[in-house]
Design a protein around this motif. Structure first.
Motif, PDB file in Angstrom:
ATOM      1  N   VAL A 195      22.573   2.633   5.420  1.00  0.00           N
ATOM      2  CA  VAL A 195      23.965   2.820   5.792  1.00  0.00           C
ATOM      3  C   VAL A 195      24.823   2.398   4.609  1.00  0.00           C
ATOM      4  N   THR A 197      32.655   1.907  12.002  1.00  0.00           N
ATOM      5  CA  THR A 197      31.903   3.101  12.394  1.00  0.00           C
ATOM      6  C   THR A 197      31.190   3.639  11.160  1.00  0.00           C
ATOM      7  N   TYR A 198      29.893   3.878  11.288  1.00  0.00           N
ATOM      8  CA  TYR A 198      29.062   4.192  10.132  1.00  0.00           C
ATOM      9  C   TYR A 198      28.205   5.432  10.368  1.00  0.00           C
ATOM     10  N   THR A 199      27.670   5.930   9.262  1.00  0.00           N
ATOM     11  CA  THR A 199      26.664   7.000   9.282  1.00  0.00           C
ATOM     12  C   THR A 199      25.340   6.414   8.847  1.00  0.00           C
ATOM     13  N   VAL A 200      24.322   6.537   9.695  1.00  0.00           N
ATOM     14  CA  VAL A 200      22.982   6.035   9.400  1.00  0.00           C
ATOM     15  C   VAL A 200      22.109   7.196   8.943  1.00  0.00           C
ATOM     16  N   THR A 201      21.426   7.017   7.826  1.00  0.00           N
ATOM     17  CA  THR A 201      20.535   8.040   7.282  1.00  0.00           C
ATOM     18  C   THR A 201      19.100   7.558   7.373  1.00  0.00           C
ATOM     19  N   SER A 261      17.252  12.625   8.282  1.00  0.00           N
ATOM     20  CA  SER A 261      18.021  12.774   9.518  1.00  0.00           C
ATOM     21  C   SER A 261      19.280  11.921   9.389  1.00  0.00           C
ATOM     22  N   ILE A 262      20.427  12.497   9.712  1.00  0.00           N
ATOM     23  CA  ILE A 262      21.709  11.806   9.575  1.00  0.00           C
ATOM     24  C   ILE A 262      22.342  11.644  10.954  1.00  0.00           C
ATOM     25  N   ILE A 263      22.693  10.399  11.298  1.00  0.00           N
ATOM     26  CA  ILE A 263      23.305  10.097  12.591  1.00  0.00           C
ATOM     27  C   ILE A 263      24.709   9.561  12.322  1.00  0.00           C
ATOM     28  N   ASN A 264      25.708  10.255  12.809  1.00  0.00           N
ATOM     29  CA  ASN A 264      27.097   9.876  12.574  1.00  0.00           C
ATOM     30  C   ASN A 264      27.649   9.018  13.708  1.00  0.00           C
ATOM     31  N   ASN A 265      28.785   8.403  13.441  1.00  0.00           N
ATOM     32  CA  ASN A 265      29.563   7.688  14.456  1.00  0.00           C
ATOM     33  C   ASN A 265      28.776   6.561  15.129  1.00  0.00           C
ATOM     34  N   VAL A 266      28.089   5.772  14.336  1.00  0.00           N
ATOM     35  CA  VAL A 266      27.389   4.595  14.846  1.00  0.00           C
ATOM     36  C   VAL A 266      28.368   3.424  14.782  1.00  0.00           C
TER      37      VAL A 266
END
Length: 266
Positions: A203, A229-233, A245-250
């Protein structure tokens, strides 16, 4: 296939290097939290009020017995003029990782070199209870593994220094201390499949990348993440042929764990 590794990249002063990522589950007792203890003061009508701090100890429960106390470690002992610590100024007394879970009490252990200066004259500041057993402060705070907590001990000097009755001129310290707690980071965790594959979770926090490899069970944990609020890769080993894989709005909340649950690399 590469051997699964455990690695945590640090983030400034709020990252934690001694967490056991292989134990990144809901059992806080298997992890550590970072705590800092600082001291500040509300002004009093004295020239100086000097206290000698020897140690800072913690205890998991709020019982009045003498068992269970341990030093935080990484202490900055010394003689501190409380009147220098007003107007938003504070001094760092302790900064270390401690076992996560319930924190019942903090104890401030004082030495013998305590004085009060009145009209340019220094007087011994007697601290009978503090010298023998320390100043015990109730906390009752749950420490989340991987988060950091700042404890501020605010001396009320005006109401803490007492002149003994009868005109003896003896000064006693009966500390009035207010304790406040601030959690200034949170944690992101999750479980990613396929397990047994080297997968890096990362992140971006400002200009710093905080990252951790998933362990043999696919569990990863990113520690010391400030609220936001973060983007986890999730990046698998290049030899796997899988894409990141990219997960937004964490969303991360200070003092809490954001559990992303079960995730799959497509």
């Amino acid at each position: 296939m590469k051997k699964v590794q455990n690695f945590t990249a640090g983030f400034l002063v709020i990252a934690f290097f001694s967490l056991f990522l292989s134990c990144a589950d809901n059992d806080n007792s298997a992890q550590t939290s970072r705590i800092t203890v600082r001291m500040t003061d509300a002004p009093g009508d004295y020239d100086e009020v000097n206290v000698e701090v020897i140690d800072v100890l913690i205890k998991t429960n709020a019982n009045s017995d003498e068992g269970g106390w341990v030093s935080i470690g990484n202490i900055t002992p010394g003689i501190y003029n409380l009147l220098d610590l007003s107007g938003g100024v504070n001094v760092l007394l302790a900064d270390n990782n401690v076992p996560s879970g319930h924190l019942g009490q903090i104890r401030l252990l004082l030495g013998d070199e305590n004085t009060v200066v009145v009209d340019g004259v220094s007087h011994v500041l007697n601290t009978p209870s503090a010298q023998q057993s320390g100043l015990k402060l109730l906390i009752n705070q749950e420490l989340v593994g991987g988060a950091t907590y700042d404890f501020l001990l605010d001396f009320d000097v005006e109401n803490s220094v007492v002149v003994e009755a009868g005109g003896s001129g003896n000064y006693n310290l009966h500390p009035v201390i207010h304790v406040s707690t601030t959690a200034n980071s949170g944690v992101i965790k999750g479980t990613v499949a396929p397990i047994g594959l080297q997968i890096l979770a990362s992140v971006q926090v400002g200009d710093i990348t905080v990252s951790s490899y998933a362990n043999a069970d696919g569990v990863f944990q990113l520690n010391g993440i400030p609220a936001g609020t973060y983007t986890v890769t999730l990046t698998p080993d290049v030899s796997s042929g899988l894409s990141a894989s990219i997960i937004n709005n964490v969303v991360v909340t200070n003092g809490q764990i954001t559990n992303m649950g079960s995730l799959t690399i497509p």
